[in-house]
Scaffold this active site. Structure first.
Site, short mmCIF file in Angstrom:
data_model
loop_
_atom_site.label_atom_id
_atom_site.label_comp_id
_atom_site.label_asym_id
_atom_site.label_seq_id
_atom_site.Cartn_x
_atom_site.Cartn_y
_atom_site.Cartn_z
N ILE A 112 -166.64 -25.89 59.73
CA ILE A 112 -168.06 -25.63 59.99
C ILE A 112 -168.28 -24.19 60.50
O ILE A 112 -169.39 -23.67 60.38
CB ILE A 112 -168.61 -26.67 61.01
N HIS A 150 -154.89 -31.56 62.50
CA HIS A 150 -155.50 -30.87 61.36
C HIS A 150 -154.75 -29.57 61.09
O HIS A 150 -154.31 -28.89 62.01
CB HIS A 150 -156.98 -30.57 61.60
P1 5GP Z 1 -158.95 -26.47 66.54
O1 5GP Z 1 -159.66 -25.51 67.45
O2 5GP Z 1 -158.85 -27.85 67.16
O3 5GP Z 1 -157.64 -25.98 66.02
O4 5GP Z 1 -159.85 -26.59 65.24
C1 5GP Z 1 -160.98 -27.40 65.16
C2 5GP Z 1 -161.83 -26.87 64.06
O5 5GP Z 1 -162.79 -27.84 63.73
C3 5GP Z 1 -162.60 -25.60 64.41
O6 5GP Z 1 -162.22 -24.53 63.53
C4 5GP Z 1 -164.06 -25.99 64.27
O7 5GP Z 1 -164.86 -24.98 63.71
C5 5GP Z 1 -163.97 -27.22 63.36
N1 5GP Z 1 -165.04 -28.17 63.56
C6 5GP Z 1 -165.46 -28.68 64.74
N2 5GP Z 1 -166.45 -29.57 64.55
C7 5GP Z 1 -166.64 -29.63 63.20
C8 5GP Z 1 -167.53 -30.39 62.39
O8 5GP Z 1 -168.34 -31.19 62.85
N3 5GP Z 1 -167.45 -30.20 61.04
C9 5GP Z 1 -166.54 -29.33 60.49
N4 5GP Z 1 -166.56 -29.21 59.16
N5 5GP Z 1 -165.69 -28.61 61.24
C10 5GP Z 1 -165.74 -28.76 62.57
#
Ligand code: 5GP
Length: 117
Positions: free
Chosen positions: A34, A103
């Site tokens: 997102i 992820h």
């Molecule tokens: P992390 O910081 O845990 O490695 O990555 C989480 C990722 O999820 C972030 O890059 C963030 O932009 C993405 N993200 C968070 N909420 C959403 C959402 O509701 N939809 C999508 N498509 N991505 C999300």
């Protein structure tokens, strides 16, 4: 059926909130981030709830391999396989993990910097 869980990614898996899906099968879902950090920024996740790498078990070895192969396939589909890309998974507070559902970030489509942190 995917396990019920309460992260934002669980809601995406269950179709409760929308996402721009780029790949889906019975075990894996991939969708655009997102808040993209590059022209291509796709999140590749298992439908099975694994909170993060610390929670991956020996029995998940095949699934973990599949997640990486899906990253490769999407890179090919997006036309960035030759130019190159990065696959990242963040784990825990120091890794800046913000969603507790495993992820892989697939990032590319531009020259990335050499920095990891
Ligand atoms: P992390 O910081 O845990 O490695 O990555 C989480 C990722 O999820 C972030 O890059 C963030 O932009 C993405 N993200 C968070 N909420 C959403 C959402 O509701 N939809 C999508 N498509 N991505 C999300």
């Amino acid at each position: 059926m995917p396990e019920k869980n309460d992260t934002i990614f669980g809601k995406i898996i269950r179709g409760e909130i929308p996402a721009s899906k780029v790949y889906e099968d019975d075990e894996v879902l991939a969708f655009s981030d997102i808040a993209p950090q590059a022209p291509v920024h796709v999140l590749v996740i298992p439908k099975k709830r694994i909170a993060g790498m610390n929670d991956a078990a020996d029995e998940d070895a095949k699934l973990l391999g599949k997640l990486l192969l899906v990253c490769k396939k999407i890179a090919q589909d997006k036309g960035i396989d030759k130019s190159g890309y990065r696959i990242v998974t963040n784990c825990g507070p120091h890794g800046c993990q913000s969603v507790e559902h495993l992820h892989f970030h697939l990032v590319g489509g531009t020259q990335l910097t050499g920095k990891l942190g």
